[in-house]
Design a protein around this motif. Structure first.
Motif, PDB file in Angstrom:
ATOM      1  N   SER A  11       0.843  -1.034  -0.075  1.00 30.39           N
ATOM      2  CA  SER A  11       0.012   0.030   0.203  1.00 30.39           C
ATOM      3  C   SER A  11       0.873   1.250   0.081  1.00 30.39           C
ATOM      4  O   SER A  11       0.640   2.345  -0.786  1.00 30.39           O
ATOM      5  CB  SER A  11      -1.011   0.033   1.301  1.00 30.39           C
ATOM      6  OG  SER A  11      -1.707   1.139   1.365  1.00 30.39           O
TER       7      SER A  11
ATOM      8  N   ALA B 138     -13.148   7.488  -2.325  1.00 25.00           N
ATOM      9  CA  ALA B 138     -13.962   6.189  -2.501  1.00 25.00           C
ATOM     10  C   ALA B 138     -13.313   5.221  -3.168  1.00 25.00           C
ATOM     11  O   ALA B 138     -13.270   4.265  -2.860  1.00 25.00           O
ATOM     12  CB  ALA B 138     -15.348   6.786  -3.027  1.00 25.00           C
TER      13      ALA B 138
ATOM     14  N   ARG C 186     -10.144   5.055  -3.751  1.00 22.43           N
ATOM     15  CA  ARG C 186      -8.885   4.576  -2.959  1.00 22.43           C
ATOM     16  C   ARG C 186      -9.394   3.345  -2.199  1.00 22.43           C
ATOM     17  O   ARG C 186      -8.655   2.377  -2.201  1.00 22.43           O
ATOM     18  CB  ARG C 186      -8.294   5.503  -2.137  1.00 22.43           C
ATOM     19  CG  ARG C 186      -7.371   6.588  -2.806  1.00 22.43           C
ATOM     20  CD  ARG C 186      -7.009   7.617  -2.082  1.00 22.43           C
ATOM     21  NE  ARG C 186      -6.134   8.628  -2.728  1.00 22.43           N
ATOM     22  CZ  ARG C 186      -4.774   8.804  -2.608  1.00 22.43           C
ATOM     23  NH1 ARG C 186      -3.970   8.418  -1.925  1.00 22.43           N
ATOM     24  NH2 ARG C 186      -4.476   9.721  -3.642  1.00 22.43           N
ATOM     25  N   TRP C 187     -10.599   3.291  -1.470  1.00 19.96           N
ATOM     26  CA  TRP C 187     -11.020   2.360  -0.860  1.00 19.96           C
ATOM     27  C   TRP C 187     -11.345   1.085  -1.444  1.00 19.96           C
ATOM     28  O   TRP C 187     -10.686   0.033  -1.308  1.00 19.96           O
ATOM     29  CB  TRP C 187     -12.366   2.683   0.161  1.00 19.96           C
ATOM     30  CG  TRP C 187     -12.120   3.358   1.366  1.00 19.96           C
ATOM     31  CD1 TRP C 187     -12.402   4.596   1.463  1.00 19.96           C
ATOM     32  CD2 TRP C 187     -11.574   2.835   2.607  1.00 19.96           C
ATOM     33  NE1 TRP C 187     -12.170   5.197   2.736  1.00 19.96           N
ATOM     34  CE2 TRP C 187     -11.588   3.786   3.524  1.00 19.96           C
ATOM     35  CE3 TRP C 187     -10.956   1.645   3.028  1.00 19.96           C
ATOM     36  CZ2 TRP C 187     -11.114   3.788   4.783  1.00 19.96           C
ATOM     37  CZ3 TRP C 187     -10.373   1.504   4.224  1.00 19.96           C
ATOM     38  CH2 TRP C 187     -10.690   2.647   4.979  1.00 19.96           C
TER      39      TRP C 187
ATOM     40  N   ALA D 256      -8.118  -0.505  -2.759  1.00 15.37           N
ATOM     41  CA  ALA D 256      -7.165  -0.846  -1.843  1.00 15.37           C
ATOM     42  C   ALA D 256      -7.798  -2.119  -1.750  1.00 15.37           C
ATOM     43  O   ALA D 256      -6.874  -3.281  -1.395  1.00 15.37           O
ATOM     44  CB  ALA D 256      -7.379   0.150  -0.666  1.00 15.37           C
ATOM     45  N   TYR D 257      -9.086  -2.472  -1.558  1.00 11.79           N
ATOM     46  CA  TYR D 257      -9.765  -3.753  -1.380  1.00 11.79           C
ATOM     47  C   TYR D 257      -9.067  -4.659  -2.365  1.00 11.79           C
ATOM     48  O   TYR D 257      -8.857  -5.853  -1.915  1.00 11.79           O
ATOM     49  CB  TYR D 257     -11.165  -3.691  -1.348  1.00 11.79           C
ATOM     50  CG  TYR D 257     -12.001  -4.969  -1.769  1.00 11.79           C
ATOM     51  CD1 TYR D 257     -12.064  -6.122  -0.775  1.00 11.79           C
ATOM     52  CD2 TYR D 257     -12.409  -5.253  -2.988  1.00 11.79           C
ATOM     53  CE1 TYR D 257     -12.596  -7.135  -0.923  1.00 11.79           C
ATOM     54  CE2 TYR D 257     -12.865  -6.542  -3.198  1.00 11.79           C
ATOM     55  CZ  TYR D 257     -13.096  -7.421  -2.351  1.00 11.79           C
ATOM     56  OH  TYR D 257     -13.712  -8.706  -2.525  1.00 11.79           O
TER      57      TYR D 257
ATOM     58  N   LEU E 130      -8.493  -5.408   4.802  1.00 14.29           N
ATOM     59  CA  LEU E 130      -8.878  -4.148   4.002  1.00 14.29           C
ATOM     60  C   LEU E 130      -8.137  -2.940   4.944  1.00 14.29           C
ATOM     61  O   LEU E 130      -7.544  -2.062   4.178  1.00 14.29           O
ATOM     62  CB  LEU E 130     -10.432  -3.892   4.255  1.00 14.29           C
ATOM     63  CG  LEU E 130     -10.735  -2.688   3.573  1.00 14.29           C
ATOM     64  CD1 LEU E 130     -10.444  -2.729   2.162  1.00 14.29           C
ATOM     65  CD2 LEU E 130     -12.412  -2.172   3.377  1.00 14.29           C
ATOM     66  N   LEU E 131      -8.030  -2.982   6.025  1.00 18.36           N
ATOM     67  CA  LEU E 131      -7.408  -1.793   6.674  1.00 18.36           C
ATOM     68  C   LEU E 131      -5.872  -1.752   6.365  1.00 18.36           C
ATOM     69  O   LEU E 131      -5.210  -0.850   6.176  1.00 18.36           O
ATOM     70  CB  LEU E 131      -7.795  -1.882   8.332  1.00 18.36           C
ATOM     71  CG  LEU E 131      -8.964  -1.322   8.529  1.00 18.36           C
ATOM     72  CD1 LEU E 131      -9.167  -1.689  10.267  1.00 18.36           C
ATOM     73  CD2 LEU E 131      -9.212  -0.099   8.200  1.00 18.36           C
TER      74      LEU E 131
ATOM     75  N   ALA F 227      -5.502  -0.529   3.061  1.00 23.73           N
ATOM     76  CA  ALA F 227      -6.025   0.895   2.662  1.00 23.73           C
ATOM     77  C   ALA F 227      -4.901   1.777   3.579  1.00 23.73           C
ATOM     78  O   ALA F 227      -4.940   3.034   3.541  1.00 23.73           O
ATOM     79  CB  ALA F 227      -7.156   1.289   3.228  1.00 23.73           C
TER      80      ALA F 227
ATOM     81  N   VAL G 150      -5.102   5.265   1.998  1.00 24.83           N
ATOM     82  CA  VAL G 150      -6.308   5.889   2.005  1.00 24.83           C
ATOM     83  C   VAL G 150      -5.886   6.950   3.222  1.00 24.83           C
ATOM     84  O   VAL G 150      -6.070   8.190   3.191  1.00 24.83           O
ATOM     85  CB  VAL G 150      -7.562   5.202   2.747  1.00 24.83           C
ATOM     86  CG1 VAL G 150      -8.666   5.926   3.200  1.00 24.83           C
ATOM     87  CG2 VAL G 150      -8.087   4.499   1.588  1.00 24.83           C
TER      88      VAL G 150
END
Lengths: 234, 101
Positions: free
Chosen positions: A93, A106, A108-109, A112-113, B15-16, B19, B23
Motif C-alpha cells: 500500500s 471512495a 482509493r477504498w 485498496a480492497y 482491508l485496513l 488501505a 487512504v
C-alpha cells in the motif's frame, strides 16, 4: 457485425493494458484459488462460507492459513495470524501510494480492497511509458479479482471430491516463484531475497507465521545495508 | 457463528492493512529511506513465503533438505528464469513433484 466492440470512452486505455498484462497469471491464480476454496471446505467451512471468506477476506495466503488453523485455535488468534501474514499489504500500500495522486477517497477504498501480491507485482512491472498507472493497476486488479473469485467458488463447490494426494497446493509456492524471479534485478534485491529466505526457514517454528515477517524485515535491512555500502563505494 | 466472526475479522483487518497508506497517508510524501526499503519488499516477502514451503514437509512440519518439493521448486525457478512464464513454471514444478512423489 464486423467491428470489434470498442471500450466506452470513460475506460482509459491503460485499464485494458493492465488487464491484458494480468492474463498470463491466470493459469497460476486459478488453481491457487481452487486450492483455497477446497482447503476451506475441507477445514469445515460450508461452501457458502468459503465463498464469502474469499469475497470478504480476499487474501489467498491468509485464507490458507485460516483453513489450516480452523478448529484447533481460538478465532481471535486465527484473525491475528492472518493479519500478520497480510502485513505485506501495508508495505505494498505504501509502495503504491506515489501512483495514486488525485484519486478520490471512495476509489482509493475500492482499489485498496483489490490489492494483492499479483496485482501489485503486475503494476510494479508495468512499462515505464504507461500514461495512467492507476488505471493499469485497476485493470490488473479487476481481472485478478474475477479469476480468484471464480477459482475459489469452483474449489468450494468441488470440495472434497478432489483426491487428497494431488499436490495441487504446491501451485501456491510455484506461483510465488514465478513472481519472484523477475523482481531479482539487482544485487540488493538478490541479497534481500536470500537473507529473507534463510531467516524465514531458520525461524519457521515461531508462532503465527512470524517467520515470514522476520524474514522479510531482515531481508530488507540487508538490502538497504548493501545499497548504502555501494553508495559510499561509488 | 465463530466462522462468520473469523470471516469478518479477516476481511476488516485485511482491508485496513491494504488501505493503510493509500487512504490514510494520501497527499503526504514518504521519506527516501522508506521508498528505498519498499523497493526491496517484493523480493523479501516472496522469498520468505517460498523458502519454508520448499524445505519443510507438509503435514508433519519437519525440516527436510532433501524434499522433492525443493527439487521441484528449484527446477521451477530455472524454468521461470528461462521462460518468464507462469504456466510453464507450474507445469514443470507440479510435474516434477508428481514424478518424484
Amino acid at each position: 457485425m464486423t467491428e470489434l466492440p470498442t471500450a466506452p470512452p470513460r475506460v482509459p486505455r491503460s485499464f485494458w493494458q493492465g488487464l491484458r498484462a494480468f492474463v498470463p497469471l491466470i493459469p497460476g491464480v486459478m488453481p491457487f484459488g481452487m486450492v483455497a476454496g477446497i482447503a476451506a471446505v475441507q477445514a469445515g467451512f460450508s461452501p457458502a462460507q468459503s465463498i464469502a471468506f474469499s469475497l470478504i477476506g480476499y487474501a489467498g495466503s491468509a485464507q490458507l492459513v485460516a483453513s489450516q488453523m480452523f478448529g484447533h485455535t481460538p478465532t481471535l488468534l486465527i484473525v491475528l495470524a492472518t493479519l500478520i501474514v497480510n502485513l505485506r499489504f501495508a508495505m505494498y500500500s505504501a509502495s503504491l501510494l506515489p501512483l495514486f495522486d488525485g484519486v478520490s477517497l471512495a476509489r482509493r477504498w475500492l482499489l485498496a480492497y483489490g490489492l494483492t501480491d499479483q496485482s501489485y507485482a503486475v503494476t510494479m512491472g508495468r512499462p515505464a511509458s504507461t500514461p495512467n498507472p492507476v488505471a493499469y493497476y485497476a485493470g490488473a486488479t479487476a481481472l485478478m479479482w474475477l479469476t480468484w473469485q471464480s477459482g475459489t467458488a469452483v474449489g468450494a463447490l468441488l470440495g472434497a471430491r478432489i483426491p487428497a494426494h494431488w499436490p495441487l497446493e504446491f501451485a501456491v509456492p510455484l506461483s510465488f516463484i514465478a513472481l519472484l524471479i523477475p523482481v531479482l534485478r539487482s544485487r540488493p534485491q538478490v541479497l534481500a531475497a536470500g537473507i529473507s529466505a534463510v531467516v524465514a526457514v531458520a525461524t519457521y517454528n515461531l508462532p503465527f507465521r512470524l517467520n515470514l515477517i522476520l524474514g522479510a524485515v531482515c531481508g530488507i535491512a540487508a538490502g538497504l545495508l548493501i545499497q548504502r555500502w555501494k553508495g559510499q563505494a561509488a | 457463528m465463530s466462522t462468520w466472526l473469523l470471516i469478518l475479522g479477516v476481511g476488516a483487518g485485511s482491508l485496513l492493512l491494504r488501505a493503510s497508506s493509500l487512504v490514510l497517508l494520501r497527499g503526504r510524501k514518504l521519506p527516501d529511506s522508506v521508498t528505498l526499503s519498499l523497493g526491496l519488499v517484493p523480493a523479501s516477502v516472496l522469498a520468505a513465503l517460498i523458502a519454508p514451503e520448499l524445505l519443510y514437509a507438509r503435514g508433519t512440519g519437519a525440516f527436510d533438505p532433501f524434499s522433492p518439493r525443493l527439487a521441484a521448486g528449484l527446477v521451477a525457478a530455472a524454468v521461470a528464469w528461462k521462460t518468464r512464464n507462469l504456466l510453464w513454471t507450474l507445469i514443470a514444478g507440479l510435474g516434477l513433484l508428481l514424478l518424484l512423489g
